[in-house]
Design a protein around this motif. Structure first.
Motif, short mmCIF file in Angstrom:
data_model
loop_
_atom_site.label_atom_id
_atom_site.label_comp_id
_atom_site.label_asym_id
_atom_site.label_seq_id
_atom_site.Cartn_x
_atom_site.Cartn_y
_atom_site.Cartn_z
N VAL A 35 0.85 -1.24 0.02
CA VAL A 35 0.16 0.13 -0.06
C VAL A 35 0.92 1.28 -0.07
CG1 VAL A 35 -1.66 1.34 1.38
CG2 VAL A 35 -2.05 -1.31 1.06
N LEU A 36 1.89 1.29 0.72
CA LEU A 36 2.76 2.39 1.00
C LEU A 36 3.72 2.56 -0.32
CD1 LEU A 36 4.23 1.96 4.58
CD2 LEU A 36 2.50 3.61 3.76
N ALA A 37 4.08 1.49 -1.13
CA ALA A 37 4.57 1.58 -2.18
C ALA A 37 3.77 2.06 -3.37
CB ALA A 37 5.40 0.13 -2.67
N PHE A 38 2.53 1.97 -3.25
CA PHE A 38 1.73 2.26 -4.45
C PHE A 38 1.36 3.76 -4.19
CE2 PHE A 38 -2.83 3.33 -5.36
CZ PHE A 38 -2.75 3.31 -6.70
N VAL A 39 1.07 4.12 -3.09
CA VAL A 39 1.06 5.56 -2.77
C VAL A 39 2.19 6.46 -3.35
CG1 VAL A 39 0.55 7.57 -0.89
CG2 VAL A 39 -0.68 5.06 -1.09
N ALA A 40 3.40 6.03 -2.91
CA ALA A 40 4.71 6.75 -3.10
C ALA A 40 4.77 6.60 -4.71
CB ALA A 40 5.54 5.76 -2.62
N ALA A 41 4.63 5.58 -5.42
CA ALA A 41 4.91 5.37 -6.92
C ALA A 41 3.90 6.24 -7.52
CB ALA A 41 4.74 3.92 -7.16
N PHE A 43 2.36 9.12 -6.43
CA PHE A 43 2.93 10.55 -6.59
C PHE A 43 4.39 10.90 -7.15
CE2 PHE A 43 -0.13 10.50 -3.24
CZ PHE A 43 -1.00 11.70 -3.52
N LEU A 44 5.24 9.94 -7.34
CA LEU A 44 6.41 10.25 -7.66
C LEU A 44 6.43 9.95 -9.52
CD1 LEU A 44 8.52 8.52 -5.05
CD2 LEU A 44 8.41 10.85 -5.48
N SER A 45 5.65 9.07 -10.05
CA SER A 45 5.72 8.60 -11.34
C SER A 45 5.71 9.95 -12.03
CB SER A 45 4.53 7.92 -11.51
OG SER A 45 3.29 8.24 -11.31
N HIS A 132 2.24 9.01 -24.08
CA HIS A 132 2.46 9.53 -22.52
C HIS A 132 1.58 8.64 -21.55
CE1 HIS A 132 1.76 11.95 -18.93
NE2 HIS A 132 2.88 12.81 -19.26
N PHE A 133 0.29 8.07 -21.86
CA PHE A 133 -0.33 7.15 -21.13
C PHE A 133 0.40 5.84 -20.73
CE2 PHE A 133 -3.52 4.06 -20.04
CZ PHE A 133 -4.51 4.85 -19.32
N LEU A 134 1.18 5.24 -21.88
CA LEU A 134 1.95 4.07 -21.65
C LEU A 134 3.09 4.33 -20.93
CD1 LEU A 134 2.43 1.06 -22.25
CD2 LEU A 134 3.33 1.80 -24.58
N ALA A 135 3.97 5.44 -21.18
CA ALA A 135 5.22 5.58 -20.55
C ALA A 135 4.70 6.10 -18.87
CB ALA A 135 5.63 7.03 -21.12
N SER A 136 3.67 6.79 -18.85
CA SER A 136 3.36 6.99 -17.18
C SER A 136 3.04 5.39 -16.66
CB SER A 136 2.23 7.71 -17.30
OG SER A 136 2.18 8.91 -17.71
N GLY A 142 7.53 0.57 -12.67
CA GLY A 142 9.02 0.26 -12.19
C GLY A 142 9.27 0.75 -11.03
N LEU A 143 8.41 2.12 -10.48
CA LEU A 143 8.84 2.48 -9.14
C LEU A 143 8.04 1.57 -8.28
CD1 LEU A 143 7.97 6.35 -9.89
CD2 LEU A 143 10.19 5.47 -9.17
#
Length: 235
Positions: A35-41, A43-45, A132-136, A142-143
Motif C-alpha cells: 500500500v505504501l509503495a503504491f501511494v509513493a509510486a 505521486f512520484l511517477s 504518454h499514457f503508456l510511459a506513465s 517500475g517505481l
C-alpha cells in the motif's frame, strides 16, 4: 486454458506458497509495504516521467511508432478538435475496455495536444497521448517494483514473528495471493493495450480468451479508479 492463464496461475500459485511458508505476519507486512509503495509510486511517477521526458524525450520517441499502431481511418487525418472527441472515439471503435477509460483518454489528449506540434491531426494527438499514457504506466510499474522490493527487504529485517501453525500459514497464503491479484491487476490494466494493439502475434487472441486475464481486468476496472480518486480527494 491458454498460456496466459498458465502464466498468471503459476504466479498466483507461487504467491500462495510464498505466503504459506512465510506466515501471517509477513504477509500482513507485505500488504502494508504494498500500500505504501503504491501511494509513493503514484505521486512520484509524474515527476520522474517529466524528468525522463525532458532529458531523453521519451514520449516523443514513443509517439513516432505509436502513430503507426492505429488503423488509417479518415478521422485520424482530421485536424484535432476537442469538441469532436465523441465522434472520433466512436470511429475508433470506442467501447468495452476503452469505454471505461473514456474520460481519462479525453483529458489526457487535451493536456498533451500541445506536444503534438502546431495544428496537429487527431492521429498525432492520439499517438502522443497514448505514448504518454503508456510511459506513465511503465514508470509507475517500475517505481512500484523498486519501492516494493526495498520495502520487502526492510520488512524482513524488522520481522518479529514467524508463525508455524497450519491455520496461520494458510491465512498467510490467502493474503499473499489476494495481494498478488491486486498487483497483477495493475500490470494487466497497464499492458492490455499493448497486448491487443496487434504488435505481438497471437497475443490479442490469447489475452482476450484468458479467463484469469478477465478476472484481473475486472479487479483493475473496479478497484483502482476508486482508490486513485480517494487518494486525490484526501491528499
Amino acid at each position: 486454458m491458454n498460456y496466459v492463464d498458465i502464466i498468471i496461475g503459476s504466479l498466483l500459485a507461487l504467491a500462495f506458497i510464498r505466503g504459506f511458508t512465510s506466515g501471517l505476519w509477513k504477509a500482513l507486512m507485505n500488504l502494508i509495504v504494498g500500500v505504501l509503495a503504491f501511494v509513493a509510486a503514484y505521486f512520484l511517477s509524474g515527476p520522474v516521467l517529466s524528468y525522463l521526458d525532458g532529458k531523453y524525450h521519451v514520449v516523443a520517441s514513443m509517439s513516432s511508432w505509436t502513430e503507426n499502431v492505429f488503423p488509417p481511418l479518415p478521422a485520424m487525418k482530421l485536424p484535432y478538435d476537442p469538441a469532436a472527441f465523441d465522434q472520433v472515439f466512436q470511429a475508433l471503435g470506442g467501447g468495452g475496455w476503452m469505454g471505461a477509460l473514456k474520460s481519462n483518454l479525453q483529458a489526457n489528449m487535451a493536456a498533451r495536444a500541445a506536444l503534438a506540434g502546431p495544428n496537429p491531426t487527431w492521429g498525432q494527438v492520439i499517438a502522443v497521448s497514448a505514448s504518454h499514457f503508456l510511459a506513465s504506466g511503465l514508470v509507475f510499474l517500475g517505481l512500484l517494483a523498486l519501492l516494493s522490493t526495498l520495502g520487502t527487504i526492510l520488512g524482513r529485517s524488522l520481522s518479529w514473528a514467524l508463525p508455524v501453525g497450519i491455520g496461520v500459514r494458510l491465512l498467510g497464503g490467502i493474503i499473499q495471493t489476494l495481494l498478488s491479484v491486486i498487483w497483477l491487476s495493475v500490470l494487466a490494466g497497464t499492458l492490455y493495450p499493448v497486448f491487443t494493439a496487434g504488435l505481438l502475434q497471437g497475443a490479442k487472441e490469447a489475452v482476450n480468451s484468458s479467463w484469469l486475464m478477465s478476472l484481473l481486468l475486472g479487479v483493475y476496472h473496479g478497484l483502482w479508479p476508486v482508490i486513485v480518486a480517494q487518494i486525490r480527494g484526501n491528499l
